[in-house]
Design an enzyme around this catalytic site. Sequence first.
Site, PDB file in Angstrom:
ATOM      1  N   ARG A 304       1.030  -1.089  -0.081  1.00  0.00           N
ATOM      2  CA  ARG A 304       0.102   0.024  -0.222  1.00  0.00           C
ATOM      3  C   ARG A 304       0.631   1.060   0.111  1.00  0.00           C
ATOM      4  O   ARG A 304       0.264   2.157  -0.779  1.00  0.00           O
ATOM      5  CB  ARG A 304      -0.959  -0.252   1.326  1.00  0.00           C
ATOM      6  CG  ARG A 304      -1.761   0.812   0.869  1.00  0.00           C
ATOM      7  CD  ARG A 304      -2.833   0.592   1.820  1.00  0.00           C
ATOM      8  NE  ARG A 304      -4.210   0.261   1.963  1.00  0.00           N
ATOM      9  CZ  ARG A 304      -5.209   0.481   1.263  1.00  0.00           C
ATOM     10  NH1 ARG A 304      -5.229   1.705   0.225  1.00  0.00           N
ATOM     11  NH2 ARG A 304      -5.898   0.016   1.138  1.00  0.00           N
ATOM     12  N   PHE A 338      -2.749   2.709   7.080  1.00  0.00           N
ATOM     13  CA  PHE A 338      -1.743   0.782   6.381  1.00  0.00           C
ATOM     14  C   PHE A 338      -0.259   1.097   5.224  1.00  0.00           C
ATOM     15  O   PHE A 338      -0.502   0.643   4.456  1.00  0.00           O
ATOM     16  CB  PHE A 338      -3.336   0.152   5.901  1.00  0.00           C
ATOM     17  CG  PHE A 338      -2.663  -1.236   5.618  1.00  0.00           C
ATOM     18  CD1 PHE A 338      -2.677  -2.520   6.856  1.00  0.00           C
ATOM     19  CD2 PHE A 338      -2.750  -2.447   4.229  1.00  0.00           C
ATOM     20  CE1 PHE A 338      -2.360  -3.876   6.562  1.00  0.00           C
ATOM     21  CE2 PHE A 338      -1.797  -3.319   4.053  1.00  0.00           C
ATOM     22  CZ  PHE A 338      -2.127  -4.529   5.590  1.00  0.00           C
ATOM     23  N   GLU A 705      -9.922   5.604   7.553  1.00  0.00           N
ATOM     24  CA  GLU A 705      -8.228   5.597   8.022  1.00  0.00           C
ATOM     25  C   GLU A 705      -8.328   6.836   6.594  1.00  0.00           C
ATOM     26  O   GLU A 705      -7.215   7.604   7.231  1.00  0.00           O
ATOM     27  CB  GLU A 705      -7.851   4.289   7.054  1.00  0.00           C
ATOM     28  CG  GLU A 705      -7.749   3.043   7.293  1.00  0.00           C
ATOM     29  CD  GLU A 705      -7.517   1.953   6.767  1.00  0.00           C
ATOM     30  OE1 GLU A 705      -7.979   1.586   5.369  1.00  0.00           O
ATOM     31  OE2 GLU A 705      -5.931   1.309   6.476  1.00  0.00           O
TER      32      GLU A 705
HETATM   33  N1  MTE Z   1     -12.451   4.051  14.770  1.00  0.00           N
HETATM   34  C1  MTE Z   1     -12.434   3.628  15.519  1.00  0.00           C
HETATM   35  N2  MTE Z   1     -12.928   4.604  16.564  1.00  0.00           N
HETATM   36  N3  MTE Z   1     -11.778   2.576  16.393  1.00  0.00           N
HETATM   37  C2  MTE Z   1     -10.651   1.729  15.205  1.00  0.00           C
HETATM   38  O1  MTE Z   1     -10.166   1.082  16.178  1.00  0.00           O
HETATM   39  N4  MTE Z   1      -9.659   1.924  13.233  1.00  0.00           N
HETATM   40  C3  MTE Z   1      -9.527   2.813  11.969  1.00  0.00           C
HETATM   41  C4  MTE Z   1     -10.599   2.820  11.290  1.00  0.00           C
HETATM   42  N5  MTE Z   1     -11.256   3.360  12.233  1.00  0.00           N
HETATM   43  C5  MTE Z   1     -10.810   2.444  14.349  1.00  0.00           C
HETATM   44  C6  MTE Z   1     -11.316   3.528  13.433  1.00  0.00           C
HETATM   45  C7  MTE Z   1      -8.780   1.113  10.924  1.00  0.00           C
HETATM   46  S1  MTE Z   1      -7.746   1.148  10.536  1.00  0.00           S
HETATM   47  C8  MTE Z   1      -9.850   0.921  10.269  1.00  0.00           C
HETATM   48  S2  MTE Z   1      -8.892   0.065   8.909  1.00  0.00           S
HETATM   49  C9  MTE Z   1     -11.537   1.313   9.712  1.00  0.00           C
HETATM   50  O2  MTE Z   1     -12.071   1.934  10.940  1.00  0.00           O
HETATM   51  C10 MTE Z   1     -12.188  -0.131   9.913  1.00  0.00           C
HETATM   52  O3  MTE Z   1     -13.887   0.351   9.971  1.00  0.00           O
HETATM   53  P1  MTE Z   1     -14.506   0.311   8.890  1.00  0.00           P
HETATM   54  O4  MTE Z   1     -13.664  -0.614   7.504  1.00  0.00           O
HETATM   55  O5  MTE Z   1     -15.687   0.513   9.652  1.00  0.00           O
HETATM   56  O6  MTE Z   1     -14.206   2.016   8.379  1.00  0.00           O
HETATM   57  N1  HPA Z   2      -5.767  -2.887   4.504  1.00  0.00           N
HETATM   58  C1  HPA Z   2      -5.871  -3.477   5.351  1.00  0.00           C
HETATM   59  N2  HPA Z   2      -5.462  -5.014   5.733  1.00  0.00           N
HETATM   60  C2  HPA Z   2      -6.102  -5.123   4.754  1.00  0.00           C
HETATM   61  C3  HPA Z   2      -4.901  -4.542   3.389  1.00  0.00           C
HETATM   62  C4  HPA Z   2      -5.277  -3.272   3.566  1.00  0.00           C
HETATM   63  O1  HPA Z   2      -4.985  -2.729   2.909  1.00  0.00           O
HETATM   64  N3  HPA Z   2      -4.961  -6.119   3.204  1.00  0.00           N
HETATM   65  C5  HPA Z   2      -4.691  -7.343   3.219  1.00  0.00           C
HETATM   66  N4  HPA Z   2      -4.419  -6.554   5.085  1.00  0.00           N
HETATM   67 MO1  MOS Z   3      -7.182  -0.663   9.131  1.00  0.00          MO
HETATM   68  S1  MOS Z   3      -4.840  -0.499   9.333  1.00  0.00           S
HETATM   69  O1  MOS Z   3      -6.917  -1.597   7.907  1.00  0.00           O
HETATM   70  O2  MOS Z   3      -6.661  -1.304  10.145  1.00  0.00           O
END
Ligand code: MTE
Ligand code: HPA
Ligand code: MOS
Length: 751
Positions: A304, A338, A705
């Site tokens: 990524r 990521f 993210e």
């Molecule tokens: N928001 C909160 N409150 N707590 C979390 O742990 N994780 C983040 C983001 N927002 C997180 C957060 C990360 S790393 C990701 S990948 C996304 O939430 C995952 O959730 P989603 O796919 O529903 O957006």
């Molecule tokens: N994002 C988060 N987690 C993952 C990904 C990504 O793109 N690919 C594999 N695991």
């Molecule tokens: Mo989020 S770093 O893809 O859990």
Amino acid sequence: MRNIDSYTHTRGESVYLDDIPLTAGTLFGAVYGSPVAHGKILKLDLSEAEAMEEVVRIFTYRDIPGKNQIGGIVPDEPLLAEDEVHYNGMPVALVVATSVEAAQSAVKKIKIEVEQHTVVTDPRIAQKNGSLLVPPRTFKLGDTQKAFESCAHIFEGIAETNGQEHLYIETQGAYALPAENAAIKVYSSTQGPTAVQRHMADVLGIPMHRIEVDVTRLGGGFGGKEDQATSWAIFCGLATYHLKKPVKYCLHRMEDMRMTGKRNPYSSDFKIGLDKDLKIIAYEVTFFQNAGAAADLSPAVLERTLFHCTNSYFVPNVKATAYSCRTNLPPNTAFRGFGGPQGMFVIEAAIAKAAEGLGIAASEIQKKNLIQTGEEFSYGQKAESEAIVCWEKVQSLYDVEKIKSEINAFNTSNTLYKKGMSFMPICFGISFTKILMNQARALVHVYTDGSVSISTGAVEMGQGVNTKMLQVAAAIFSISPNKIKVNSTNTYRIANTSPTAASAAADLNGKAVQIACEKILERIKAVAAEILKCGSSVIEINGEKIYANKEVADLSWDQLVMAAYLKRVNLSEHGHYATPGIHFDNTIEKGHPFAYHVYGTAITTVTIDCLRGTYEVDAVKLVHDFGTTMNAIVDKGQIEGGVVQGIGWMTMEEIVYDAEGRLRSNALSTYKVPDIYSVPKELNIHYLETLNDNLAIFRSKAVGEPPLMYGIGTYFALRNAIKAFNPNSNIGFFAPMTPEKLLMGLYSSTK
Ligand code: MTE
Ligand code: HPA
Ligand code: MOS
């Protein structure tokens, strides 16, 4: 709609791992982690710990019935060390005792003799030693070598970003209970219930169907529990397997900080070439990723980084090479963004360096190079770009010219305080970069009283995904949200889940919910048509009322559901969704890996104290591309949290390992994270509605993210403020910009 958890959160009633009532006879685990970062185990002495009355048993790798292996991408990570240790804190033994205190004091009585080997913590040294996790990868577009020949300006440099501790409020933990027929039920604070199930099955040598993983919610994950929740769950499972007793292990904060991996630090070389009109013609970058002692998710993170190495700019000639370097640190891992943020920081540093060299503002270069629809990213996907729209909206909405002149006036009239500003455009691809992971399932039941329950593979970790799942069902059925309940995430209900990650959980699981609900709805409508003696196509359900030919019928949702049941119609459905149209060929590093991109631009203004080196973020004002948000309040929370977490990474959060690979910033007294006093005094979010068709759930683009990367702007705003104080300062591009570093920068000189 409010986050459905807000009611129980504010009353302290929400259930986390530690709120699960303990079953009588529960035992408690604690892990003994290696006290040295690299070496050969000569002797492990458990005798004193084993002699403690409260200690039930101590497990080592010898007690593993299946494979001693938990590597997700590369099989290079034992659950428990065998004869070598590769990082300080690497699990060597698991103590199980009758109380948490006894388990922890027994750990202190374990002794080890290790023949120490050289400790490497620097990724560049690891790369020189040939210590790579996977072969290096290169993304290429055009021909940089030729392009550099025609550039009017070329700048080179080094940029570094440090790691970041996830600091989820709830530490890692799990609770395993024996079930009949040698099954095990595990409550785990994990983003990846299936990862826990699969690896536990491997380690215990039992089929996956005997392991039930259940997750109600996490007190935060931020990527730190995508892969790294697994080992703690397996420790509990291993003890339960042998002892046939419930076993719980929740890490102490300092254990968690020491033993788990963090955001991957990167050291990078860049070379950027511009033509006389400030168009970026060529960009070469080499990333040295500090992966730690095992692959974990680092190879995917690295990928990524390559995808996002040109951020939201179009660069016709790109060569980006990335090394995933094995060091003697805990395996680093996923963290919000990521690897994207690490890649984006470098091109922003390159642009800043070019701007300084040319004596212009970085924004002059940034705005000239924003990617436009139809232009190609280095990996072959063509942009459907909102970059320019976001940039221009920021300029007009927040009156940027006025902000600039206010800053200039302030800087002219103040000597010991200076202000700085920056622009930070972002572009983030939505989809797991591993194509096969872009699938999800949902199980929807409509009960005979008209109430509905939903189970999906999504894990609620504060981001509000359950609220969005509920909204999807409420919208498709057109019933009140109060009629719907979202269940815990459970591997017996939903199988083969991808982790909740990549910001894709709402899209993937939401679409699966949509598919399941639509199928049920179709069957229910057919029943209504039968009752109302009309065609199914003229039946509509709206606000729990049934309409035939736009006329309200004497039939409610509840009555219709019961009628369908009495006619033996199936009121349950399992929906499956797989993102269409995405592909990637990594033999040529080209394809169309992302369902869509999220864009945005932030302006950040800061004030620095040139005597103390301290600073404040005055404002972050941003325009964010939402598509069309399906939940403005939840999404606002994601942006606010992401921005502050990004600012923390870029400014104050400083991970320190010493030369022996020991974590020095191992508690909240030595690791500073943003608090209420360090958040921007003003944080304005403009919801840009973008109308392009996209693959997001209800066209509401993923938001988890991307906002973290607005935080990068704070680093460059601080840098500009330093330059306002001392134009000759020699600060380099080394994040985080801690107050110490800022102070040194103020009084440093290139001359
Ligand atoms: N928001 C909160 N409150 N707590 C979390 O742990 N994780 C983040 C983001 N927002 C997180 C957060 C990360 S790393 C990701 S990948 C996304 O939430 C995952 O959730 P989603 O796919 O529903 O957006
Ligand atoms: N994002 C988060 N987690 C993952 C990904 C990504 O793109 N690919 C594999 N695991
Ligand atoms: Mo989020 S770093 O893809 O859990």
